[in-house]
Motif scaffolding. Structure first.
Motif, PDB file in Angstrom:
ATOM      1  N   ARG A   1     -79.188 -23.635  88.774  1.00  0.00           N
ATOM      2  CA  ARG A   1     -79.574 -24.731  87.882  1.00  0.00           C
ATOM      3  C   ARG A   1     -79.322 -26.061  88.589  1.00  0.00           C
ATOM      4  NH1 ARG A   1     -76.536 -24.261  82.451  1.00  0.00           N
ATOM      5  NH2 ARG A   1     -78.320 -25.362  81.576  1.00  0.00           N
ATOM      6  N   SER A   2     -79.798 -27.147  87.976  1.00  0.00           N
ATOM      7  CA  SER A   2     -79.656 -28.464  88.606  1.00  0.00           C
ATOM      8  C   SER A   2     -78.218 -28.959  88.522  1.00  0.00           C
ATOM      9  CB  SER A   2     -80.584 -29.468  87.927  1.00  0.00           C
ATOM     10  OG  SER A   2     -80.104 -29.785  86.621  1.00  0.00           O
ATOM     11  N   ALA A   3     -77.897 -29.918  89.397  1.00  0.00           N
ATOM     12  CA  ALA A   3     -76.557 -30.519  89.390  1.00  0.00           C
ATOM     13  C   ALA A   3     -76.252 -31.148  88.037  1.00  0.00           C
ATOM     14  CB  ALA A   3     -76.452 -31.559  90.500  1.00  0.00           C
ATOM     15  N   GLN A   4     -77.249 -31.789  87.433  1.00  0.00           N
ATOM     16  CA  GLN A   4     -77.030 -32.418  86.125  1.00  0.00           C
ATOM     17  C   GLN A   4     -76.725 -31.375  85.059  1.00  0.00           C
ATOM     18  OE1 GLN A   4     -77.170 -36.027  85.181  1.00  0.00           O
ATOM     19  NE2 GLN A   4     -75.913 -34.879  83.736  1.00  0.00           N
ATOM     20  N   GLU A   5     -77.463 -30.279  85.055  1.00  0.00           N
ATOM     21  CA  GLU A   5     -77.234 -29.231  84.058  1.00  0.00           C
ATOM     22  C   GLU A   5     -75.858 -28.591  84.225  1.00  0.00           C
ATOM     23  OE1 GLU A   5     -81.626 -27.382  83.107  1.00  0.00           O
ATOM     24  OE2 GLU A   5     -80.785 -27.028  85.094  1.00  0.00           O
ATOM     25  N   ILE A   6     -75.460 -28.360  85.466  1.00  0.00           N
ATOM     26  CA  ILE A   6     -74.143 -27.757  85.708  1.00  0.00           C
ATOM     27  C   ILE A   6     -73.029 -28.730  85.340  1.00  0.00           C
ATOM     28  CG2 ILE A   6     -72.601 -26.863  87.495  1.00  0.00           C
ATOM     29  CD1 ILE A   6     -75.116 -25.740  88.896  1.00  0.00           C
ATOM     30  N   HIS A   7     -73.202 -29.997  85.662  1.00  0.00           N
ATOM     31  CA  HIS A   7     -72.210 -31.009  85.268  1.00  0.00           C
ATOM     32  C   HIS A   7     -72.086 -31.064  83.745  1.00  0.00           C
ATOM     33  CE1 HIS A   7     -69.770 -34.572  85.333  1.00  0.00           C
ATOM     34  NE2 HIS A   7     -70.693 -35.317  84.754  1.00  0.00           N
ATOM     35  N   ASN A   8     -73.210 -31.013  83.042  1.00  0.00           N
ATOM     36  CA  ASN A   8     -73.171 -30.998  81.574  1.00  0.00           C
ATOM     37  C   ASN A   8     -72.435 -29.764  81.064  1.00  0.00           C
ATOM     38  OD1 ASN A   8     -74.690 -33.337  81.602  1.00  0.00           O
ATOM     39  ND2 ASN A   8     -76.621 -32.315  81.102  1.00  0.00           N
ATOM     40  N   GLN A   9     -72.657 -28.632  81.713  1.00  0.00           N
ATOM     41  CA  GLN A   9     -71.991 -27.402  81.306  1.00  0.00           C
ATOM     42  C   GLN A   9     -70.482 -27.499  81.513  1.00  0.00           C
ATOM     43  OE1 GLN A   9     -72.972 -24.007  83.715  1.00  0.00           O
ATOM     44  NE2 GLN A   9     -72.123 -22.523  82.273  1.00  0.00           N
ATOM     45  N   ILE A  10     -70.065 -27.992  82.653  1.00  0.00           N
ATOM     46  CA  ILE A  10     -68.630 -28.081  82.959  1.00  0.00           C
ATOM     47  C   ILE A  10     -67.921 -29.014  81.979  1.00  0.00           C
ATOM     48  CG2 ILE A  10     -66.963 -28.888  84.685  1.00  0.00           C
ATOM     49  CD1 ILE A  10     -69.028 -27.875  86.819  1.00  0.00           C
ATOM     50  N   ARG A  11     -68.472 -30.212  81.768  1.00  0.00           N
ATOM     51  CA  ARG A  11     -67.800 -31.151  80.868  1.00  0.00           C
ATOM     52  C   ARG A  11     -67.988 -30.744  79.407  1.00  0.00           C
ATOM     53  NH1 ARG A  11     -71.103 -35.791  79.313  1.00  0.00           N
ATOM     54  NH2 ARG A  11     -73.290 -35.378  79.803  1.00  0.00           N
ATOM     55  N   GLY A  12     -69.086 -30.061  79.097  1.00  0.00           N
ATOM     56  CA  GLY A  12     -69.322 -29.607  77.732  1.00  0.00           C
ATOM     57  C   GLY A  12     -68.411 -28.476  77.316  1.00  0.00           C
ATOM     58  N   LEU A  13     -67.826 -27.771  78.278  1.00  0.00           N
ATOM     59  CA  LEU A  13     -66.918 -26.663  77.977  1.00  0.00           C
ATOM     60  C   LEU A  13     -65.470 -26.995  78.302  1.00  0.00           C
ATOM     61  CD1 LEU A  13     -69.097 -23.689  79.294  1.00  0.00           C
ATOM     62  CD2 LEU A  13     -68.871 -24.511  76.948  1.00  0.00           C
ATOM     63  N   HIS A  14     -65.195 -28.265  78.602  1.00  0.00           N
ATOM     64  CA  HIS A  14     -63.831 -28.686  78.931  1.00  0.00           C
ATOM     65  C   HIS A  14     -63.198 -29.457  77.768  1.00  0.00           C
ATOM     66  CE1 HIS A  14     -60.450 -29.881  81.410  1.00  0.00           C
ATOM     67  NE2 HIS A  14     -60.605 -31.121  80.986  1.00  0.00           N
ATOM     68  N   PRO A  15     -61.985 -29.118  77.349  1.00  0.00           N
ATOM     69  CA  PRO A  15     -61.064 -28.170  77.984  1.00  0.00           C
ATOM     70  C   PRO A  15     -61.188 -26.729  77.467  1.00  0.00           C
ATOM     71  CG  PRO A  15     -59.926 -29.369  76.288  1.00  0.00           C
ATOM     72  CD  PRO A  15     -61.332 -29.936  76.324  1.00  0.00           C
ATOM     73  N   TRP A  16     -62.001 -26.490  76.472  1.00  0.00           N
ATOM     74  CA  TRP A  16     -62.159 -25.124  75.977  1.00  0.00           C
ATOM     75  C   TRP A  16     -63.631 -24.836  75.721  1.00  0.00           C
ATOM     76  CZ3 TRP A  16     -60.851 -29.278  73.014  1.00  0.00           C
ATOM     77  CH2 TRP A  16     -61.592 -29.503  71.859  1.00  0.00           C
ATOM     78  N   PRO A  17     -64.117 -23.660  75.923  1.00  0.00           N
ATOM     79  CA  PRO A  17     -63.417 -22.502  76.507  1.00  0.00           C
ATOM     80  C   PRO A  17     -63.369 -22.522  78.035  1.00  0.00           C
ATOM     81  CG  PRO A  17     -65.647 -21.887  75.950  1.00  0.00           C
ATOM     82  CD  PRO A  17     -65.478 -23.324  75.465  1.00  0.00           C
ATOM     83  N   GLY A  18     -64.101 -23.447  78.668  1.00  0.00           N
ATOM     84  CA  GLY A  18     -64.079 -23.576  80.123  1.00  0.00           C
ATOM     85  C   GLY A  18     -65.253 -22.877  80.789  1.00  0.00           C
ATOM     86  N   ALA A  19     -65.890 -23.587  81.728  1.00  0.00           N
ATOM     87  CA  ALA A  19     -66.935 -22.975  82.549  1.00  0.00           C
ATOM     88  C   ALA A  19     -66.269 -22.209  83.688  1.00  0.00           C
ATOM     89  CB  ALA A  19     -67.865 -24.052  83.105  1.00  0.00           C
ATOM     90  N   TYR A  20     -66.896 -21.108  84.101  1.00  0.00           N
ATOM     91  CA  TYR A  20     -66.267 -20.336  85.172  1.00  0.00           C
ATOM     92  C   TYR A  20     -67.292 -19.869  86.201  1.00  0.00           C
ATOM     93  CZ  TYR A  20     -68.005 -15.776  83.572  1.00  0.00           C
ATOM     94  OH  TYR A  20     -68.809 -14.713  83.256  1.00  0.00           O
ATOM     95  N   THR A  21     -66.777 -19.513  87.380  1.00  0.00           N
ATOM     96  CA  THR A  21     -67.571 -18.957  88.457  1.00  0.00           C
ATOM     97  C   THR A  21     -66.676 -17.986  89.208  1.00  0.00           C
ATOM     98  OG1 THR A  21     -69.007 -19.526  90.328  1.00  0.00           O
ATOM     99  CG2 THR A  21     -66.977 -20.813  90.081  1.00  0.00           C
ATOM    100  N   THR A  22     -67.104 -17.548  90.382  1.00  0.00           N
ATOM    101  CA  THR A  22     -66.259 -16.708  91.223  1.00  0.00           C
ATOM    102  C   THR A  22     -66.224 -17.289  92.629  1.00  0.00           C
ATOM    103  OG1 THR A  22     -68.138 -15.266  91.750  1.00  0.00           O
ATOM    104  CG2 THR A  22     -66.688 -14.581  89.938  1.00  0.00           C
ATOM    105  N   PHE A  23     -65.130 -17.000  93.325  1.00  0.00           N
ATOM    106  CA  PHE A  23     -65.010 -17.365  94.738  1.00  0.00           C
ATOM    107  C   PHE A  23     -64.314 -16.201  95.429  1.00  0.00           C
ATOM    108  CE2 PHE A  23     -63.031 -19.269  98.481  1.00  0.00           C
ATOM    109  CZ  PHE A  23     -64.112 -19.980  99.007  1.00  0.00           C
TER     110      PHE A  23
END
Length: 322
Positions: A214-236
């Motif tokens: 997805r775009s940087a804007q969409e991912i940024h919206n997802q991260i801040r939209g889920l902070h502090p709960w329930p939280g966006a996640y990924t794997t490393f």
């Protein structure tokens, strides 16, 4: 006014406090039953129960507010109005019709937009630039009742759900007090809802997973939209990692990319400010992460602590660089 208050989470707390501070007679507070919490699964009271007891108010916690016993109790309490703020249970028509002034809800959106359970999260997830609070005369539909008063609030580029939640909780409390004042003076005019609406559904685990295509804007919206709960996640390196904060990459940072034609999820630079990550469209700066079972830390420290290298990436299918 003589009223019953129904609410459960932190969002409802400022409204209950404001009602008491402004001299309204709160004859009963209804909230959800205590729930198991933590590793020991000890029963934990709702934020509203804690505050109501501190205020010396009588608390009721029926499993189902629609049962005959609760309805009879409400009749005995005889409220002029029932105030509902994120209670978490559906009210029957008998309850809605019981108070002389009906049931008034404080809803965290500019109705008719974002009806449903998670309007604050979804306003940010969608990239909205404004939202607000609406007081509403409740009916049997889901957030479909006539609107009473509204107040708007801007959503800035980096506003998180937690920040917006606290802002709207206090705005909602102030708006409810004004609503009751106008109701008592006979100055309140209800307005039927009309026009387009969006539904703010409950969030699932799938909503939390970052798709780096997805775009940087969409991912940024997802991260801040889920902070502090329930939280966006990924794997490393197959380790689950929550991503707590991010920023859109500035033009200056974007020029510091060390890689040509990077793939979505790939770390293109480890800067003092955070990890510069390629997305499906543009770069995003990941600034704070939380590995599973660990505390939140700067993304740069996470990366260095694993001796990771530019060219490794977040998400599935990456092989550790040797």
């Amino acid at each position: 006014m003589r009223l019953v208050f129904m609410g459960t989470p932190d969002f409802a707390v400022p409204t209950l406090q404001a009602l008491v501070a402004h001299g309204h007679e709160v004859v009963g507070v209804f909230t959800q039953p205590d729930r198991p919490s933590g590793r020991g699964k000890a029963l934990k009271p709702s934020p509203i129960k804690v505050v109501a007891q501190e205020l010396g108010l009588t608390v009721y916690q029926p499993q189902k507010v629609k049962n005959p016993e609760s309805l009879q109790l409400l009749r005995e309490l005889a409220p002029e109005v029932i105030i509902v703020v994120a209670y978490g249970q559906i009210l029957s028509k008998e309850i809605l019709d019981l108070p002389s002034f009906g049931c008034i809800n404080v809803h965290a959106s500019l109705l008719p937009d974002w009806r449903g359970a998670a309007p604050i999260h979804w306003a940010i997830l969608a990239g909205d630039q404004r939202t607000g609070v609406t007081t509403m005369q409740m009916d049997v539909g889901l957030d479909t009742g006539d609107m009473l008063l509204k107040v708007e609030s801007p959503i800035e580029e980096d506003t998180t759900t937690g920040e917006l939640h606290d802002n709207l909780a206090h705005k909602g409390a102030e708006l409810l007090i004004t609503t009751l004042e106008q109701l008592q003076m006979g100055e309140l005019q209800s307005i039927p809802q009309s026009g387009p609406t969006r539904y703010a559904s409950l969030l699932t685990r799938e909503h939390e997973k970052i798709d780096w295509t997805r775009s940087a804007q969409e991912i940024h919206n997802q991260i801040r939209g889920l902070h502090p709960w329930p939280g966006a996640y990924t794997t490393f390196r197959e380790e689950t990692v929550k991503v707590h904060t991010s920023r859109k990459a500035s033009h200056e940072l974007a020029k510091e990319s060390f890689l040509k034609a990077p793939k979505p999820g790939e770390v293109v630079n480890n800067t003092q400010e955070g990890l510069l990550v390629q997305t499906g469209e543009g770069l995003i700066l990941v600034t704070e992460v939380q590995p599973a079972g660990k505390k939140t830390m700067p993304a740069r420290d996470f990366f260095l602590g694993r001796h990771a290298q530019v060219g490794e990436g977040f998400g599935e299918g990456w092989i550790k660089h040797e």
